[in-house]
Design a protein around this motif. Sequence first.
Motif, PDB file in Angstrom:
ATOM      1  N   UNK A 354       0.829  -1.203   0.000  1.00 28.36           N
ATOM      2  CA  UNK A 354       0.000   0.000   0.000  1.00 28.36           C
ATOM      3  C   UNK A 354       0.863   1.252   0.000  1.00 28.36           C
ATOM      4  N   UNK A 355       0.400   2.263  -0.712  1.00 26.43           N
ATOM      5  CA  UNK A 355       1.158   3.513  -0.825  1.00 26.43           C
ATOM      6  C   UNK A 355       1.169   4.316   0.463  1.00 26.43           C
ATOM      7  N   UNK A 378       5.036  -0.006  -5.220  1.00 29.21           N
ATOM      8  CA  UNK A 378       3.763   0.708  -5.269  1.00 29.21           C
ATOM      9  C   UNK A 378       3.447   1.004  -6.727  1.00 29.21           C
ATOM     10  N   UNK A 379       2.244   0.650  -7.150  1.00 28.07           N
ATOM     11  CA  UNK A 379       1.783   0.920  -8.509  1.00 28.07           C
ATOM     12  C   UNK A 379       0.817   2.096  -8.484  1.00 28.07           C
ATOM     13  N   UNK A 380       1.091   3.093  -9.327  1.00 24.47           N
ATOM     14  CA  UNK A 380       0.261   4.294  -9.385  1.00 24.47           C
ATOM     15  C   UNK A 380      -0.360   4.415 -10.772  1.00 24.47           C
ATOM     16  N   UNK A 381      -1.680   4.521 -10.817  1.00 23.98           N
ATOM     17  CA  UNK A 381      -2.389   4.830 -12.056  1.00 23.98           C
ATOM     18  C   UNK A 381      -2.644   6.332 -12.036  1.00 23.98           C
ATOM     19  N   UNK A 382      -1.737   7.067 -12.693  1.00 26.93           N
ATOM     20  CA  UNK A 382      -1.783   8.520 -12.581  1.00 26.93           C
ATOM     21  C   UNK A 382      -2.587   9.152 -13.709  1.00 26.93           C
ATOM     22  N   UNK A 383      -2.840  10.450 -13.530  1.00 29.00           N
ATOM     23  CA  UNK A 383      -3.505  11.211 -14.591  1.00 29.00           C
ATOM     24  C   UNK A 383      -4.818  10.542 -14.992  1.00 29.00           C
ATOM     25  N   UNK A 445      -2.800  -5.612  -1.020  1.00 29.67           N
ATOM     26  CA  UNK A 445      -2.520  -4.371  -1.754  1.00 29.67           C
ATOM     27  C   UNK A 445      -2.812  -4.524  -3.240  1.00 29.67           C
ATOM     28  N   UNK A 446      -3.306  -3.451  -3.852  1.00 31.46           N
ATOM     29  CA  UNK A 446      -3.462  -3.379  -5.306  1.00 31.46           C
ATOM     30  C   UNK A 446      -2.669  -2.170  -5.805  1.00 31.46           C
ATOM     31  N   UNK A 447      -3.298  -1.014  -5.902  1.00 32.83           N
ATOM     32  CA  UNK A 447      -2.585   0.159  -6.391  1.00 32.83           C
ATOM     33  C   UNK A 447      -3.265   1.438  -5.967  1.00 32.83           C
ATOM     34  N   UNK A 448      -2.733   2.542  -6.474  1.00 30.36           N
ATOM     35  CA  UNK A 448      -3.246   3.867  -6.149  1.00 30.36           C
ATOM     36  C   UNK A 448      -3.706   4.555  -7.428  1.00 30.36           C
ATOM     37  N   UNK A 449      -4.882   5.171  -7.383  1.00 29.29           N
ATOM     38  CA  UNK A 449      -5.454   5.877  -8.527  1.00 29.29           C
ATOM     39  C   UNK A 449      -5.399   7.369  -8.234  1.00 29.29           C
ATOM     40  N   UNK A 505     -13.393  -2.126  -2.101  1.00 33.54           N
ATOM     41  CA  UNK A 505     -13.443  -3.545  -1.764  1.00 33.54           C
ATOM     42  C   UNK A 505     -12.199  -4.285  -2.256  1.00 33.54           C
ATOM     43  N   UNK A 506     -11.556  -3.767  -3.289  1.00 26.35           N
ATOM     44  CA  UNK A 506     -10.336  -4.373  -3.826  1.00 26.35           C
ATOM     45  C   UNK A 506      -9.086  -3.633  -3.344  1.00 26.35           C
ATOM     46  N   UNK A 507      -9.248  -2.782  -2.344  1.00 22.72           N
ATOM     47  CA  UNK A 507      -8.122  -2.084  -1.697  1.00 22.72           C
ATOM     48  C   UNK A 507      -7.414  -1.076  -2.590  1.00 22.72           C
ATOM     49  N   UNK A 508      -8.100  -0.536  -3.584  1.00 18.73           N
ATOM     50  CA  UNK A 508      -7.504   0.535  -4.370  1.00 18.73           C
ATOM     51  C   UNK A 508      -7.501   1.809  -3.540  1.00 18.73           C
ATOM     52  N   UNK A 509      -6.340   2.466  -3.486  1.00 21.16           N
ATOM     53  CA  UNK A 509      -6.235   3.759  -2.810  1.00 21.16           C
ATOM     54  C   UNK A 509      -6.552   4.860  -3.810  1.00 21.16           C
TER      55      UNK A 509
END
Length: 627
Positions: A354-355, A378-383, A445-449, A505-509
């Motif tokens: 987690x981020x 940490x995986x970030x889905x940015x923009x 953990x999954x990722x951050x949007x 529910x899928x832990x996306x931040x």
Amino acid sequence: MSSPLLESTSKPRIKKGHLIRMLIVLLLVSAVAFAIWMIQKPRLPFSMKDYEQAVLAGDDARIFHIYNTLREKRADLADKKSSDTVKRLDELSESIILRIEDDAIKKSDNLLRRTLEGQSLLPEEIEWLEQYFVMAGQGMMQTVKNATASYLIGDLEESSFLHFLHEVTGIPRLTREYSAILDRFDTVTSVRERLEKADEYGQEAKYYEEAIHLEKIVSETDFTGLEPVFDYLSERLTRVWQRYYDEQIVYIRHEMAHDRTYDAGIRLEKLLSHFTENAELLNFKAISDERNPDPIITWWDPVEHIAIKPIIADPMRAFDGDKYQAAADRDLLLADEFERILQKLYENQYVLVDSDSFVSQEGKLMGIACPRGKKPLVLVLEDFYGSFPRAESGVAFGLDLNDEGETVGFLLEEDGRKRMDRRYTAIGILEEFIEKHPDFSFNGATGTIALVGQYGLLGHPVADVQELALLREAKEAELAVPDNWQGDYAVNRETVKKLLEALEAKNWHLASGTYGRLSLPYVKTADIARDLAMMEMWVLPYTGPLKELYCPFGDHVEQQKAKAKLFSDAGYLLQSGYGAWAYWHNSEGYVYVSRTFVSGDGLRHPGTYNLNRLFDTGGVIQRDLRP
């Protein structure tokens, strides 16, 4: 004329005197039967009124006689065959007995509590307390327990408590019970002093620390003769553990439902130290033990962050030779390329974390838990936003949910129809990958949007200000808007709500990419203040507070302290810009981390972006689909 030769035809008559005698006999028999019935009928020897008259007369001897007689009567009734009458009498006798005891307890409590105010007991009061101990003894002892508790928590001065104890131990029936408290008053005082730390924990709602401190006091103290002190600690421990359980079980159930088994496991260890037989806790513990990798270490080095923009869902539309083709080829990944990157990261022993796991609530760096032999990532889905120019580049316009409740991306066709698929978005691709390789995710953990809010949320305008911006951009880009496009804000808000629930529910931040996608070093502080206000108005009501800022275009403001402070003051404890290696540091009120942007251009020129430290880029890029 009468004749002796004729017989009389009339019936014989009962003489009046004989009839009266018969009636008298019947009445006597009835009276005897009634008397016998009355004698044999179950009844109470005394009533509530008898007791109340004895109280008014101050007749203690009669009160005791009523009390003891009714107790004997209840014992007799217990031996009788059960009936409505017996039950009624038993209940009535019990109510009188309880009334007598309650009155005695109230009076004794009043007498003893007066001594807490410095008064002394009169000889006749001591005699009354001694006499009524059989009725009010439990109440008297409870008064002593309450006074002891008041002293231990600091609500009662030592001098007042000592006076109280001297008066209490002057009552013969209580001397043996409580003289030890006076004899060992130094121990009682020591317990009181040690309880100050437990009180601090309690005031801060640190129930586990409070419970552990109380248990330490109990284990290290000899309570011989100090039953009121021990009882107070025992009862307080029970309350504190229950408070801790009530608080923690909510988190544990949520964490277990979200596969956050490592976090849940830590909480379970603490709870099971006390609730050793709790079936729900034991079941959760078995599941977490099975799922959690072993061993777990603490990782202190900087955590790698990689960032990608929304993926190309339709390569044919992205690479159709229009003016958007070059930017799409440079900045974006294809779905299969992203999945290949995930596979290489997995093979290189990276694991998602987690981020926010390494940032404290005070904005300070801290070590994180990580499976030994793995490297946190940490995986970030940015923009992250949808627009008509992006749709023209083959990018999903927004998110939706399929019939299974899974997050999917939707492509917006020219006629306004939606074409949906789980692989149209990096969210669905990553969730599918974790389903196949659950050990790629640590603690769920999954990722951050990183959301951009100016065009809506997740592809859905929730207010006219967002739709107007969306349509204005399409007009400036000379792109046609489907005829059936319309913004139904009520529907969109409900859709966004359901999408956010599915992502949670899928832990996306969720994080901020700023409302207006600002290049932060090149705008004024006033522009940033307005942008924060827009986020607060149109994004935060749906997402809740956001604590992470992924600066658009990677343009951080580390050297522009006033701008960075605007964000840290707004609650952004993590701020991130682009970098070619893992890096972080504590700044003023927040943590700065660098993230590596992974793109089509990066796959072609991995050395420029230092991607080879993360994975071998060979075999990732789909050259047959790219221009």
